[in-house]
Design an enzyme around this catalytic site. Structure first.
Site, PDB file in Angstrom:
ATOM      1  N   GLU A 280       0.822  -1.212   0.000  1.00 63.27           N
ATOM      2  CA  GLU A 280       0.000   0.000   0.000  1.00 63.27           C
ATOM      3  C   GLU A 280       0.853   1.259   0.000  1.00 63.27           C
ATOM      4  O   GLU A 280       0.433   2.302  -0.513  1.00 63.27           O
ATOM      5  CB  GLU A 280      -0.929  -0.010   1.215  1.00 63.27           C
ATOM      6  CG  GLU A 280      -2.105   0.948   1.092  1.00 63.27           C
ATOM      7  CD  GLU A 280      -3.164   0.673   2.138  1.00 63.27           C
ATOM      8  OE1 GLU A 280      -4.335   0.478   1.744  1.00 63.27           O
ATOM      9  OE2 GLU A 280      -2.832   0.663   3.341  1.00 63.27           O
ATOM     10  N   HIS A 301       8.659 -26.520   1.553  1.00 66.40           N
ATOM     11  CA  HIS A 301       8.084 -27.668   0.847  1.00 66.40           C
ATOM     12  C   HIS A 301       6.977 -27.253  -0.118  1.00 66.40           C
ATOM     13  O   HIS A 301       6.356 -28.120  -0.735  1.00 66.40           O
ATOM     14  CB  HIS A 301       7.547 -28.675   1.862  1.00 66.40           C
ATOM     15  CG  HIS A 301       8.627 -29.294   2.704  1.00 66.40           C
ATOM     16  ND1 HIS A 301       9.261 -30.459   2.358  1.00 66.40           N
ATOM     17  CD2 HIS A 301       9.194 -28.881   3.861  1.00 66.40           C
ATOM     18  CE1 HIS A 301      10.165 -30.750   3.273  1.00 66.40           C
ATOM     19  NE2 HIS A 301      10.152 -29.811   4.189  1.00 66.40           N
ATOM     20  N   LYS A 412     -13.175   1.777  -2.006  1.00 65.87           N
ATOM     21  CA  LYS A 412     -14.100   2.074  -0.900  1.00 65.87           C
ATOM     22  C   LYS A 412     -15.319   2.832  -1.408  1.00 65.87           C
ATOM     23  O   LYS A 412     -16.458   2.555  -1.015  1.00 65.87           O
ATOM     24  CB  LYS A 412     -13.388   2.905   0.173  1.00 65.87           C
ATOM     25  CG  LYS A 412     -12.390   2.140   1.024  1.00 65.87           C
ATOM     26  CD  LYS A 412     -11.782   3.067   2.074  1.00 65.87           C
ATOM     27  CE  LYS A 412     -10.787   2.335   2.954  1.00 65.87           C
ATOM     28  NZ  LYS A 412     -10.180   3.246   3.958  1.00 65.87           N
TER      29      LYS A 412
END
Length: 447
Positions: A280, A301, A412
């Site tokens: 951000e 792994h 938003k």
């Protein structure tokens, strides 16, 4: 924190940074440090975050949480920077204390998603009569946070529990949450001015949950303050700047991804915090390094194959505590496993870390080692502060505004528009961003 950038040098890795290039870059670091110092001295927006070790009042936080200090469980309601810093601190310290059997047993839940099944499952199992609520939003209008708070409040009311006696609010000077706190005389704390949420871990935003859980707030701030003392005009004298400058230089040479790999289970949430901080803050103007999250040894792994043999577009950051609690491995009569009987889990963890680091170096892949003495309040405060300072320094080198997040704000507004919210800035009262959702191009393949 301590930083070793040796395996990021061009003599070891490709992409890598030569010593000569680091010397040239150090001149830019000196100029950037001057700008950072001025910003801190002036209390400028964003730079004020680096003043938090001196500005945060731990006594005020402890006083605010006193009414719920006996809570068996704590629900923290926030999202992004209003949640990840607190979760990082609590998850790290609670994990260590559980291992040493010293934990006070406070269960912590972070409602940072609005998945209805997930939220309901938590509320159905928690002992609400002994649960505290910590709601965090600077604006007091964050859709996800306020939605979850309304749901939690309803659950308390349905259980005939007075939520006003169990709630702490951390918010700005004005807004719906501030009005709510004033109306019900709730314990409340202020989100610090000039500090973006993702940089607020070392304030009330990140430390209320730690206080409820009984962690040492003073030590957190002391560790951060000690790290602040290392900030200087040279990357060769400042671990935080060494990290920020090196990752910036590697990105410029093709390592556009940064895999954060802590070798401590207690620091897994820290990787999530780092990912928000890095993405951000630096993802602007077609610039920035993409953070990846992994956990040692688990992801050896599952991801190491890619890091060692895939595209040369990554730097791997290892974070390792020098001291940990240990547990011996029982002896076995299986010949092939006999060597384990002379070792401990700590020995195995250290060997896996060193082997993975060496494996990447042998393949010419850049890595950076970040070390802390141990996972405790003091060292964690230093790690969080150091990475914040590294991010600010990197932002200066990229030439971006580290402290804004316009892409997040766009989403938003689109969300609020889709839910029927009204924009106060547009003359027609509607969110234009929501219209873009309806314009989505589709190419569906359905069964």
């Amino acid at each position: 924190m301590n930083v070793d950038i040796g395996n990021a040098l061009a003599s070891v890795a490709s992409p890598g940074v030569s010593r000569e290039a680091l010397d040239r870059l150090d001149e830019q670091v000196a100029d950037a440090h001057d700008r950072i110092e001025r910003g801190m001295a002036n209390g400028d927006h964003g730079y004020e975050a680096l003043n938090l070790p001196q500005r945060t009042d731990p006594d005020a936080i402890r006083s605010a949480v006193e009414p719920v200090s006996d809570a068996e469980a704590l629900i923290t309601i926030g999202i992004g920077g209003s949640s990840l810093g607190a979760a990082t601190i609590v998850d790290a310290l609670d994990s260590v204390e559980r291992g040493s059997m010293e934990s006070d047993g406070t269960e912590t839940v972070f409602l940072d998603n609005v998945d209805p099944e997930w939220v309901t499952a938590h509320l159905d199992r928690l002992p609400l009569e002994n649960t505290a609520i910590n709601v965090v939003s600077r604006s007091g209008t964050t859709a996800e946070t306020l939605a979850n708070f309304l749901v939690v409040r309803e659950a308390f009311e349905s259980a005939t529990i007075d939520w006003t006696e169990r709630t702490i609010v951390t918010t700005g000077e004005s807004g719906p949450l501030r009005d709510l706190a004033d109306r019900h005389d709730l314990p409340s704390l202020k989100v610090p001015d000039g500090v973006p949420g993702r940089f607020s871990a070392l304030s009330a935003v990140g430390m209320v949950a730690a206080a409820v859980c009984g962690h040492d707030l003073d030590a957190l701030l002391e560790g951060a303050a000690a790290e602040a003392e290392t900030l200087s005009g040279s990357l060769f004298e400042c671990p935080a700047y060494a990290y920020g400058a090196t990752t910036y230089a590697l990105d410029a040479r093709g390592a556009g991804m940064n895999a954060m790999v802590p070798y401590a289970e207690s620091l897994e949430t820290y990787s999530e915090w780092f990912a928000q901080l890095w993405a951000e803050s630096l993802g602007k103007d077609d610039l920035g390094q993409t953070p990846l999250r992994a956990l040692g040894v688990t992801d050896q792994h599952s991801q190491l194959q890619l890091y060692r043999a895939g595209p040369r577009d990554k730097v791997v950051t290892f974070v390792s505590p020098r001291e940990t609690a240990d547990r011996s491995i029982p002896a076995t009569d299986v010949a092939e496993l006999a060597y384990l009987g002379d070792a401990s889990l700590g020995d195995l963890l250290a060997a896996e870390f060193e082997a993975t680091e060496a494996s990447l170096a042998a393949a010419g892949r850049p890595t950076v080692r970040v070390e802390i003495d141990r996972v405790d309040e003091y060292e964690l405060g230093g790690l969080l502060y150091g990475m914040e300072a590294a991010c600010v320094l990197a932002g200066e080198l990229y030439g971006v505004n580290t402290f804004e997040q316009p892409a997040v704000e766009w989403a938003k507004k689109a969300t609020r528009g889709l839910l029927g919210g009204v924009s106060e800035s547009d003359s027609d009262g509607e969110f234009a961003e929501a219209d873009a959702v309806a314009e989505k191009t589709e190419l569906r393949i359905e069964r």
